[in-house]
Motif scaffolding. Structure first.
Motif, mmCIF file in Angstrom:
data_model
loop_
_atom_site.group_PDB
_atom_site.id
_atom_site.type_symbol
_atom_site.label_atom_id
_atom_site.label_comp_id
_atom_site.label_asym_id
_atom_site.label_seq_id
_atom_site.Cartn_x
_atom_site.Cartn_y
_atom_site.Cartn_z
ATOM 1 N N PRO A 96 29.084 -11.993 -16.568
ATOM 2 C CA PRO A 96 27.431 -12.113 -15.829
ATOM 3 C C PRO A 96 27.623 -13.675 -15.251
ATOM 4 N N PHE A 97 27.164 -13.492 -13.964
ATOM 5 C CA PHE A 97 27.052 -14.844 -13.273
ATOM 6 C C PHE A 97 25.564 -15.046 -12.784
ATOM 7 N N ALA A 98 24.991 -15.962 -12.485
ATOM 8 C CA ALA A 98 23.758 -16.407 -11.752
ATOM 9 C C ALA A 98 24.252 -16.825 -10.447
ATOM 10 N N LEU A 99 23.312 -16.371 -9.257
ATOM 11 C CA LEU A 99 23.692 -16.868 -7.869
ATOM 12 C C LEU A 99 22.228 -17.491 -7.501
ATOM 13 N N THR A 126 10.886 -24.297 2.402
ATOM 14 C CA THR A 126 12.383 -23.739 1.722
ATOM 15 C C THR A 126 11.777 -22.537 0.783
ATOM 16 N N GLN A 127 12.604 -21.513 0.791
ATOM 17 C CA GLN A 127 12.651 -20.340 0.030
ATOM 18 C C GLN A 127 13.508 -20.177 -1.047
ATOM 19 N N LYS A 128 13.386 -19.828 -2.420
ATOM 20 C CA LYS A 128 14.273 -19.799 -3.414
ATOM 21 C C LYS A 128 14.386 -18.552 -3.945
ATOM 22 N N LYS A 129 15.563 -18.246 -4.821
ATOM 23 C CA LYS A 129 15.545 -17.047 -5.346
ATOM 24 C C LYS A 129 16.924 -17.123 -6.292
ATOM 25 N N THR A 130 17.065 -16.456 -7.481
ATOM 26 C CA THR A 130 18.267 -16.359 -8.244
ATOM 27 C C THR A 130 18.541 -14.908 -8.656
ATOM 28 N N VAL A 131 19.523 -14.239 -8.332
ATOM 29 C CA VAL A 131 20.142 -13.107 -8.567
ATOM 30 C C VAL A 131 21.178 -13.358 -9.575
ATOM 31 N N ASN A 132 21.259 -12.147 -10.524
ATOM 32 C CA ASN A 132 21.961 -11.940 -11.484
ATOM 33 C C ASN A 132 23.118 -10.908 -11.080
ATOM 34 N N VAL A 133 24.355 -11.309 -11.344
ATOM 35 C CA VAL A 133 25.296 -10.196 -10.992
ATOM 36 C C VAL A 133 26.500 -10.138 -11.955
ATOM 37 N N PHE A 157 23.557 -23.171 -2.502
ATOM 38 C CA PHE A 157 24.018 -22.032 -3.158
ATOM 39 C C PHE A 157 25.149 -22.174 -4.432
ATOM 40 N N ALA A 158 24.988 -21.535 -5.466
ATOM 41 C CA ALA A 158 25.863 -21.606 -6.431
ATOM 42 C C ALA A 158 26.146 -20.332 -7.034
ATOM 43 N N TYR A 159 27.310 -20.311 -7.922
ATOM 44 C CA TYR A 159 27.522 -19.198 -8.611
ATOM 45 C C TYR A 159 28.053 -19.659 -10.058
ATOM 46 N N THR A 160 27.176 -19.499 -10.842
ATOM 47 C CA THR A 160 27.496 -20.167 -12.272
ATOM 48 C C THR A 160 27.527 -19.055 -13.322
ATOM 49 N N PRO A 161 28.412 -19.233 -14.414
ATOM 50 C CA PRO A 161 28.534 -18.187 -15.442
ATOM 51 C C PRO A 161 27.350 -18.115 -16.259
ATOM 52 N N ARG A 162 26.761 -17.233 -16.773
ATOM 53 C CA ARG A 162 25.792 -17.150 -17.909
ATOM 54 C C ARG A 162 26.376 -17.236 -19.244
ATOM 55 N N THR A 163 26.037 -18.089 -19.949
ATOM 56 C CA THR A 163 26.954 -18.402 -21.185
ATOM 57 C C THR A 163 26.276 -18.272 -22.529
ATOM 58 N N THR A 164 25.101 -17.480 -22.555
ATOM 59 C CA THR A 164 24.456 -17.580 -23.689
ATOM 60 C C THR A 164 25.045 -16.166 -24.516
#
Length: 489
Positions: A96-99, A126-133, A157-164
């Protein structure tokens, strides 16, 4: 027409004097740079449709720009431009990653060509959004398209692993390239492996097991490096196996690598032998030393001294659980200690000392020169000193001569025990004129006696004074040539 002239004029170079020097050829477009993953390849377009040849291509380590109302690069307009970032990288086991994105104006994000984020409109803030993939394992391509129509321009922009732990259930990939080398001189094993491509990697765990046993639940060590040196290996000659597992920030642990074995140097000696026994082996000649079997022993070494706390000399080595000391002298006490030696030549500590002596089965030589002189009170016995070095005493036998036909036998019993420095004895319990037989036995410190062992003795016979003299006027002579001794009881 004017624009065409301007384009042609740029190719003319004039000298300071005004003379024509020549026409420069159009500059060749620079080769696109090669950006090593995970660095992005960035392309600048002078339009919002990403059409035509990019005005500029370079490398960018992150998508995080704020151009405000200016142009993003030389030669580009401050409005109606587009920027594209592209990167292909290994995501390891994925997961799982967050964008998270923010942009003014429009932004679109693609994963392997599939759109995941779409904020494609002209905005004043500025418009913002986070999408989980969920990113599959292996290599994948991310593409970020940004356009500015009018006004201020910014993008991130970033792509970061979801680590919980409640979100990430994907185990890391098994580490690759495991190798183990062993240094016999130091007794250390060096374990190495390749870097894992997990983006949420927390580290590695190294496990070790003894051959024939499973891995323990707790690892031998944890590390964030791609190598580990084991300094705790027992130097026992045993085989140990290693495996490495990767673990991520959510606590997921990979499967283990294939086992890699090492066989350690053997510098550990067996335990000292126990249960020593020393027994006489005179029949074979010597003393026999025995002990209990010692685990891990390939042979045993036997040491001897003349006292328990004396200086021990190595006698010999054997693979059996006993050893015969053929050089042990009769009557001498010796102390023995034994060590165990393993197949690698490691020798144990010495056992506790045990003392023993070889049994003396040789009686002293016969007593010589025995004389029985009759007196008016009995007999006076004398004999030669016995040469036995271990002489303990003399046993004096006295008895009567019994006659059975032609055979005369001295039936005697012990009458006295005398110290080894005494060579005479007064026998007084004989009535006048009685005949008596005598013999004296030498007994050594091992209680050996010729008479006790063989039933033989040199007998003398005499008659107490008071009997009539013989015709020539002399007293009866001491003699025993025709008298044998009765067997020892």
């Amino acid at each position: 027409m004017n624009s065409a002239r301007r384009a042609t004029a740029t190719a003319v170079v004039l000298a300071a004097s005004g003379a024509l020097l020549g026409v420069a050829a159009p500059a060749a477009s620079a080769a696109a740079p090669k950006c090593a993953s995970p660095v992005y390849t960035r392309q600048f377009f002078a339009n919002t449709t990403f059409s035509g040849t990019p005005k500029k291509t370079d490398c960018d380590s992150a998508v995080n720009e704020n151009w405000r109302t200016g142009a993003p690069a030389t030669g580009l307009p401050k409005d109606n431009f587009g920027v594209r970032w592209t990167v292909t990288r290994d995501f390891g086991s994925g997961g799982p990653f967050a964008l998270p994105v923010s942009a003014q104006d429009g932004i679109r994000v693609y994963l392997d060509g599939t759109r995941k984020v779409d904020l494609w409109k002209n905005v004043s803030t500025t418009q913002k959004k986070t999408v989980n993939v969920t990113v599959p394992a292996g290599r994948h391509t991310l593409r970020v398209d940004f356009v500015n129509w009018t006004g201020a321009a910014n993008v991130s922009f970033a792509y970061t692993p979801r680590t919980t732990a409640d979100v990430d259930k994907v185990k890391p990939l098994v580490p690759a390239g495991l190798s183990v080398t062993y240094d016999a001189a130091t007794g250390r094993a060096k374990v190495g492996w390749s870097k894992n491509n997990e983006m949420d990697l927390a580290g590695y765990r190294v496990y070790r097991r003894l051959k024939g046993y499973p891995y323990e639940a707790a690892p031998l060590a944890g590390t964030t490096a791609t190598g580990f040196t084991d300094t705790t290996l027992p130097v026992t000659g045993d085989t140990y196996y290693y495996e490495v597992r990767a673990f991520d920030k959510a606590g997921n642990e990979s499967a283990g690598t294939a086992d890699k074995p090492v066989t350690t140097a053997d510098r550990t000696a067996p335990g000292a032998p126990a249960g020593l026994e020393v027994t006489d082996a005179s029949e074979q000649g010597g003393l026999r030393i025995g002990w209990s079997v010692q685990l891990g022993a390939a042979s045993y070494r036997v040491y001897r001294a003349t006292s328990a706390d004396g200086t021990y000399t190595r006698l010999g080595e054997t693979t059996e659980e006993s050893y015969r000391d053929a050089t042990a002298a009769v009557g001498t006490r010796y102390s023995y200690r034994v060590t165990a030696v393993d197949a690698a030549g490691n020798e144990s500590a010495r056992s506790a000392a045990l003392t023993g002596a070889r049994r003396d089965d040789t009686p002293p030589p016969p007593v010589t020169g025995l004389k029985a002189t009759p007196t008016d009170y009995g007999f006076e016995l004398t004999w030669d000193p016995n040469p036995a070095p271990d002489l303990l005493r003399y046993s004096v036998y006295a008895g009567r001569v019994l006659s059975d036909g032609e055979e005369r036998v001295c039936s005697a019993s012990q009458d006295a025990w005398l110290m080894p420095d005494v060579t005479s004895y007064r026998y007084q319990s004989t009535p006048d004129g009685e005949e008596r037989c005598f013999f004296v036995e030498a007994v050594d410190t091992s209680w050996n006696s010729r008479y006790e062992m063989t039933g033989e003795a040199d007998v003398v016979v005499a008659t107490e004074l008071g009997t009539p003299p013989v015709e020539d006027g002399t007293e009866p002579a001491t003699a025993a040539g025709d008298v044998t001794v009765a067997p020892a009881p």
